[in-house]
Motif scaffolding. Structure first.
Motif, PDB file in Angstrom:
ATOM      1  N   THR A  43       0.805  -1.217   0.000  1.00 32.73           N
ATOM      2  CA  THR A  43       0.000   0.000   0.000  1.00 32.73           C
ATOM      3  C   THR A  43       0.844   1.276   0.000  1.00 32.73           C
ATOM      4  O   THR A  43       0.364   2.329  -0.414  1.00 32.73           O
ATOM      5  CB  THR A  43      -0.962   0.018   1.214  1.00 32.73           C
ATOM      6  OG1 THR A  43      -0.190  -0.148   2.406  1.00 32.73           O
ATOM      7  CG2 THR A  43      -2.000  -1.081   1.098  1.00 32.73           C
ATOM      8  N   ALA A  44       2.096   1.179   0.431  1.00 32.95           N
ATOM      9  CA  ALA A  44       2.998   2.338   0.421  1.00 32.95           C
ATOM     10  C   ALA A  44       3.715   2.494  -0.924  1.00 32.95           C
ATOM     11  O   ALA A  44       4.488   3.426  -1.109  1.00 32.95           O
ATOM     12  CB  ALA A  44       4.023   2.209   1.547  1.00 32.95           C
ATOM     13  N   GLY A  45       3.469   1.569  -1.860  1.00 32.13           N
ATOM     14  CA  GLY A  45       4.103   1.638  -3.172  1.00 32.13           C
ATOM     15  C   GLY A  45       5.446   0.947  -3.257  1.00 32.13           C
ATOM     16  O   GLY A  45       6.149   1.059  -4.253  1.00 32.13           O
ATOM     17  N   ASN A  46       5.827   0.212  -2.212  1.00 36.08           N
ATOM     18  CA  ASN A  46       7.092  -0.523  -2.209  1.00 36.08           C
ATOM     19  C   ASN A  46       6.891  -1.921  -2.784  1.00 36.08           C
ATOM     20  O   ASN A  46       5.817  -2.515  -2.634  1.00 36.08           O
ATOM     21  CB  ASN A  46       7.626  -0.644  -0.773  1.00 36.08           C
ATOM     22  CG  ASN A  46       7.895   0.710  -0.166  1.00 36.08           C
ATOM     23  OD1 ASN A  46       8.516   1.567  -0.781  1.00 36.08           O
ATOM     24  ND2 ASN A  46       7.402   0.908   1.038  1.00 36.08           N
ATOM     25  N   LEU A  47       7.932  -2.434  -3.382  1.00 33.86           N
ATOM     26  CA  LEU A  47       7.895  -3.783  -3.936  1.00 33.86           C
ATOM     27  C   LEU A  47       7.618  -4.789  -2.817  1.00 33.86           C
ATOM     28  O   LEU A  47       8.288  -4.781  -1.794  1.00 33.86           O
ATOM     29  CB  LEU A  47       9.228  -4.107  -4.611  1.00 33.86           C
ATOM     30  CG  LEU A  47       9.347  -5.483  -5.256  1.00 33.86           C
ATOM     31  CD1 LEU A  47       8.429  -5.575  -6.482  1.00 33.86           C
ATOM     32  CD2 LEU A  47      10.785  -5.734  -5.674  1.00 33.86           C
ATOM     33  N   ARG A  48       6.603  -5.641  -3.009  1.00 33.46           N
ATOM     34  CA  ARG A  48       6.290  -6.679  -2.035  1.00 33.46           C
ATOM     35  C   ARG A  48       7.229  -7.846  -2.322  1.00 33.46           C
ATOM     36  O   ARG A  48       7.182  -8.457  -3.367  1.00 33.46           O
ATOM     37  CB  ARG A  48       4.825  -7.118  -2.189  1.00 33.46           C
ATOM     38  CG  ARG A  48       4.366  -8.153  -1.185  1.00 33.46           C
ATOM     39  CD  ARG A  48       2.959  -8.639  -1.487  1.00 33.46           C
ATOM     40  NE  ARG A  48       2.817  -9.195  -2.819  1.00 33.46           N
ATOM     41  CZ  ARG A  48       3.224 -10.411  -3.198  1.00 33.46           C
ATOM     42  NH1 ARG A  48       3.820 -11.203  -2.349  1.00 33.46           N
ATOM     43  NH2 ARG A  48       3.037 -10.827  -4.430  1.00 33.46           N
ATOM     44  N   HIS A  49       8.125  -8.109  -1.347  1.00 32.79           N
ATOM     45  CA  HIS A  49       9.145  -9.129  -1.563  1.00 32.79           C
ATOM     46  C   HIS A  49       9.628  -9.629  -0.213  1.00 32.79           C
ATOM     47  O   HIS A  49       9.911  -8.848   0.681  1.00 32.79           O
ATOM     48  CB  HIS A  49      10.301  -8.520  -2.364  1.00 32.79           C
ATOM     49  CG  HIS A  49      11.291  -9.509  -2.851  1.00 32.79           C
ATOM     50  ND1 HIS A  49      12.602  -9.182  -3.105  1.00 32.79           N
ATOM     51  CD2 HIS A  49      11.198 -10.827  -3.154  1.00 32.79           C
ATOM     52  CE1 HIS A  49      13.256 -10.241  -3.540  1.00 32.79           C
ATOM     53  NE2 HIS A  49      12.420 -11.261  -3.554  1.00 32.79           N
ATOM     54  N   THR A  50       9.741 -10.934  -0.073  1.00 33.91           N
ATOM     55  CA  THR A  50      10.171 -11.496   1.208  1.00 33.91           C
ATOM     56  C   THR A  50      11.664 -11.295   1.451  1.00 33.91           C
ATOM     57  O   THR A  50      12.124 -11.461   2.572  1.00 33.91           O
ATOM     58  CB  THR A  50       9.837 -12.997   1.300  1.00 33.91           C
ATOM     59  OG1 THR A  50      10.425 -13.673   0.195  1.00 33.91           O
ATOM     60  CG2 THR A  50       8.335 -13.214   1.291  1.00 33.91           C
ATOM     61  N   MET A  51      12.413 -10.957   0.414  1.00 30.64           N
ATOM     62  CA  MET A  51      13.851 -10.700   0.549  1.00 30.64           C
ATOM     63  C   MET A  51      14.144  -9.273   0.079  1.00 30.64           C
ATOM     64  O   MET A  51      14.693  -9.061  -0.998  1.00 30.64           O
ATOM     65  CB  MET A  51      14.652 -11.726  -0.265  1.00 30.64           C
ATOM     66  CG  MET A  51      14.456 -13.137   0.242  1.00 30.64           C
ATOM     67  SD  MET A  51      15.091 -14.448  -0.836  1.00 30.64           S
ATOM     68  CE  MET A  51      16.637 -13.845  -1.394  1.00 30.64           C
ATOM     69  N   PRO A  52      13.756  -8.260   0.864  1.00 32.47           N
ATOM     70  CA  PRO A  52      13.830  -6.871   0.400  1.00 32.47           C
ATOM     71  C   PRO A  52      15.230  -6.323   0.182  1.00 32.47           C
ATOM     72  O   PRO A  52      15.377  -5.229  -0.331  1.00 32.47           O
ATOM     73  CB  PRO A  52      13.114  -6.097   1.515  1.00 32.47           C
ATOM     74  CG  PRO A  52      13.236  -6.953   2.710  1.00 32.47           C
ATOM     75  CD  PRO A  52      13.259  -8.376   2.212  1.00 32.47           C
ATOM     76  N   ASP A  53      16.282  -7.060   0.529  1.00 31.96           N
ATOM     77  CA  ASP A  53      17.628  -6.549   0.315  1.00 31.96           C
ATOM     78  C   ASP A  53      18.071  -6.658  -1.145  1.00 31.96           C
ATOM     79  O   ASP A  53      19.069  -6.090  -1.534  1.00 31.96           O
ATOM     80  CB  ASP A  53      18.628  -7.276   1.223  1.00 31.96           C
ATOM     81  CG  ASP A  53      18.590  -8.789   1.047  1.00 31.96           C
ATOM     82  OD1 ASP A  53      17.504  -9.340   0.795  1.00 31.96           O
ATOM     83  OD2 ASP A  53      19.660  -9.410   1.162  1.00 31.96           O
ATOM     84  N   ASP A  54      17.316  -7.393  -1.956  1.00 33.77           N
ATOM     85  CA  ASP A  54      17.648  -7.504  -3.375  1.00 33.77           C
ATOM     86  C   ASP A  54      17.295  -6.215  -4.113  1.00 33.77           C
ATOM     87  O   ASP A  54      16.564  -5.374  -3.612  1.00 33.77           O
ATOM     88  CB  ASP A  54      16.884  -8.673  -4.003  1.00 33.77           C
ATOM     89  CG  ASP A  54      17.398 -10.024  -3.508  1.00 33.77           C
ATOM     90  OD1 ASP A  54      18.594 -10.118  -3.190  1.00 33.77           O
ATOM     91  OD2 ASP A  54      16.597 -10.963  -3.440  1.00 33.77           O
ATOM     92  N   ALA A  55      17.815  -6.065  -5.330  1.00 30.53           N
ATOM     93  CA  ALA A  55      17.599  -4.858  -6.135  1.00 30.53           C
ATOM     94  C   ALA A  55      16.156  -4.819  -6.670  1.00 30.53           C
ATOM     95  O   ALA A  55      15.810  -5.578  -7.565  1.00 30.53           O
ATOM     96  CB  ALA A  55      18.589  -4.831  -7.283  1.00 30.53           C
ATOM     97  N   PRO A  56      15.314  -3.933  -6.146  1.00 30.22           N
ATOM     98  CA  PRO A  56      13.916  -3.904  -6.567  1.00 30.22           C
ATOM     99  C   PRO A  56      13.730  -3.546  -8.038  1.00 30.22           C
ATOM    100  O   PRO A  56      12.812  -4.067  -8.692  1.00 30.22           O
ATOM    101  CB  PRO A  56      13.273  -2.859  -5.657  1.00 30.22           C
ATOM    102  CG  PRO A  56      14.389  -2.073  -5.093  1.00 30.22           C
ATOM    103  CD  PRO A  56      15.592  -2.947  -5.108  1.00 30.22           C
ATOM    104  N   GLU A  57      14.597  -2.699  -8.584  1.00 26.91           N
ATOM    105  CA  GLU A  57      14.427  -2.299  -9.983  1.00 26.91           C
ATOM    106  C   GLU A  57      14.574  -3.481 -10.942  1.00 26.91           C
ATOM    107  O   GLU A  57      13.916  -3.536 -11.974  1.00 26.91           O
ATOM    108  CB  GLU A  57      15.382  -1.160 -10.352  1.00 26.91           C
ATOM    109  CG  GLU A  57      16.860  -1.470 -10.221  1.00 26.91           C
ATOM    110  CD  GLU A  57      17.416  -1.359  -8.807  1.00 26.91           C
ATOM    111  OE1 GLU A  57      18.559  -1.811  -8.620  1.00 26.91           O
ATOM    112  OE2 GLU A  57      16.749  -0.852  -7.904  1.00 26.91           O
ATOM    113  N   GLU A  58      15.422  -4.441 -10.597  1.00 27.58           N
ATOM    114  CA  GLU A  58      15.578  -5.627 -11.442  1.00 27.58           C
ATOM    115  C   GLU A  58      14.322  -6.489 -11.410  1.00 27.58           C
ATOM    116  O   GLU A  58      13.893  -7.026 -12.431  1.00 27.58           O
ATOM    117  CB  GLU A  58      16.788  -6.436 -10.998  1.00 27.58           C
ATOM    118  CG  GLU A  58      18.103  -5.735 -11.246  1.00 27.58           C
ATOM    119  CD  GLU A  58      19.299  -6.521 -10.739  1.00 27.58           C
ATOM    120  OE1 GLU A  58      19.193  -7.748 -10.578  1.00 27.58           O
ATOM    121  OE2 GLU A  58      20.338  -5.880 -10.497  1.00 27.58           O
TER     122      GLU A  58
END
Length: 110
Positions: A43-58
């Protein structure tokens, strides 16, 4: 009349009517059995990902091409890395699509 179908028509046939373009337009992962159908962003516009340390743009770039959210991309990579047999025709068809896509991108680079 052309016997060729578009990439989106091909994917819709594999995905049981869903398409990559519809998933991207709606901000979600493609439907099961290929993806999970969940929103790609929280809801905040961030990539939903269980491993958030990875590069979201990729992950976002890959999602825009394949319709798979970050977690489904990771799950597919895990399957490919282990080189296990595909347990459903849908997964095998989608894997073949990704291989063809990679070949097409390599040819464009030449």
């Amino acid at each position: 009349m052309s016997s060729h179908i578009s990439l989106d028509e091909f994917m819709a046939a594999i995905l049981g009517g869903d398409s990559v373009s519809a998933a991207v337009q709606e901000g979600r992962c493609v439907s099961e059995p290929i993806g999970c159908g969940l929103p790609v962003f929280d809801t905040a516009g961030n990539l939903r990902h269980t491993m958030p340390d990875d590069a979201p743009e990729e992950y976002v770039a890959e999602w825009q091409m394949t319709g798979l959210c970050a977690d489904c991309q990771d799950a597919l990579e895990g399957i490919e890395d282990e080189d296990v047999k595909r347990h459903s025709r849908a997964c095998a068809d989608y894997s073949a699509f990704l291989d063809l896509w990679a070949e097409m991108l390599e040819q464009d680079d030449d």
